[in-house]
Design an enzyme around this catalytic site. Structure first.
Site, short mmCIF file in Angstrom:
data_model
loop_
_atom_site.label_atom_id
_atom_site.label_comp_id
_atom_site.label_asym_id
_atom_site.label_seq_id
_atom_site.Cartn_x
_atom_site.Cartn_y
_atom_site.Cartn_z
N LYS A 67 0.84 -1.21 0.00
CA LYS A 67 0.00 0.00 0.00
C LYS A 67 0.87 1.25 0.00
O LYS A 67 1.96 1.26 0.58
CB LYS A 67 -0.89 0.01 1.25
N LEU A 68 0.33 2.31 -0.64
CA LEU A 68 1.05 3.59 -0.61
C LEU A 68 0.98 4.16 0.80
O LEU A 68 -0.06 4.14 1.45
CB LEU A 68 0.40 4.55 -1.61
N HIS A 70 12.60 -3.15 -3.32
CA HIS A 70 11.85 -3.31 -4.57
C HIS A 70 12.55 -4.39 -5.41
O HIS A 70 13.78 -4.37 -5.54
CB HIS A 70 11.82 -1.98 -5.33
N GLU A 116 17.54 -10.29 -2.63
CA GLU A 116 16.87 -9.43 -1.65
C GLU A 116 17.22 -9.83 -0.23
O GLU A 116 17.43 -8.97 0.64
CB GLU A 116 15.34 -9.52 -1.82
C1 GAR Z 1 9.49 -9.03 -2.38
O1 GAR Z 1 9.96 -9.57 -3.59
C2 GAR Z 1 9.56 -7.52 -2.39
O2 GAR Z 1 10.67 -7.02 -3.08
C3 GAR Z 1 8.29 -7.19 -3.12
O3 GAR Z 1 7.32 -8.07 -2.59
C4 GAR Z 1 7.98 -9.28 -2.24
C5 GAR Z 1 7.60 -9.63 -0.82
O4 GAR Z 1 8.08 -10.91 -0.50
N1 GAR Z 1 7.94 -5.82 -2.96
C6 GAR Z 1 7.39 -5.11 -3.93
O5 GAR Z 1 7.09 -5.57 -5.01
C7 GAR Z 1 7.17 -3.63 -3.58
N2 GAR Z 1 6.96 -2.87 -4.77
P1 GAR Z 1 8.18 -11.38 1.01
O6 GAR Z 1 6.81 -11.11 1.64
O7 GAR Z 1 8.47 -12.83 0.93
O8 GAR Z 1 9.26 -10.58 1.69
#
Ligand code: GAR
Length: 202
Positions: free
Chosen positions: A87-88, A105, A175
């Site tokens: 969410k923003l 990201h 990540e």
């Molecule tokens: C991750 O890949 C994160 O970079 C992305 O959601 C995923 C969450 O995974 N975030 C976005 O896309 C934000 N724009 P997780 O719940 O397993 O950490």
């Protein structure tokens, strides 16, 4: 110790990477986990670590961002980490924690960011563009999606992949190293904003 709040929306693998990071063990403490749903799997991870969870939003059973601001200030939170929070963040909340909110990201910003660019949407766009590298970015959060100053990025070769899912898998494993790395640098006071650029001391 740096006091953290981690915001999540789903699975929580980045939250787990932060909680499990040996380098962060004596540097940070996660004092709150915040989601935009009443339940998501990341809440189970928080509960296993006895971390209180909050659901932020406008519907019944949720707390408002204004109330959340008071709670996080009571906790003396030093850093808010958006780890898959979709969410923003409202403008006044961003202003209340200026330069204290970071986001991970799953692509190399400033490409493949913005509204609607989250999770698999990002990896599908990268796949369809025929980009040969992808990666992850950690940036400060400002008032719009994915436009704040970039703190650190890592890239990965995707020239041999056959599907967006394969990109997601490769990027996710990056990540899980990049986010703890950036948090460690912030905890050690090694992240500086100079002339509109971020410098991370090695
Ligand atoms: C991750 O890949 C994160 O970079 C992305 O959601 C995923 C969450 O995974 N975030 C976005 O896309 C934000 N724009 P997780 O719940 O397993 O950490």
């Amino acid at each position: 110790m740096l006091a953290l709040a981690v915001f999540v929306s789903g699975r929580g693998s980045n939250l787990r990477a932060v909680l499990d990071s040996p380098a962060l063990k004596n540097l940070i403490r996660v004092n709150a986990v915040v989601g935009d749903k009443l339940y998501c799997p990341a809440f189970d991870i928080a509960k296993n670590f006895s971390i209180p969870v909050y659901s932020v939003g406008k519907k019944d059973g949720f707390i408002s961002f204004d109330d959340l601001e008071v709670i996080l200030k009571d906790f003396k939170i030093d850093l808010i980490v958006l780890a898959g929070f979709l969410k923003l963040i409202p403008d006044n909340f961003v202003r209340a924690f200026r330069n204290k909110i970071i986001n991970i990201h799953p692509a190399l910003l400033p490409s493949f960011g913005g509204s609607g660019m989250y999770g698999m949407n990002v990896h599908k766009a990268v796949f369809e563009s025929s980009a040969q590298v992808s990666g992850a970015s950690v940036h400060f959060v400002d008032e719009t999606y994915d436009t704040g100053r970039i703190i650190a990025q890592r890239c990965v070769d995707i020239s041999d992949i056959k599907s967006p899912e394969e990109i997601a898998e490769r990027v996710l494993s990056i990540e899980h190293h990049l986010l703890p790395y950036v948090i460690e640098k912030i905890a050690l006071g090694k992240v500086f904003v100079e002339n509109n650029r971020v410098r991370v001391e090695t």
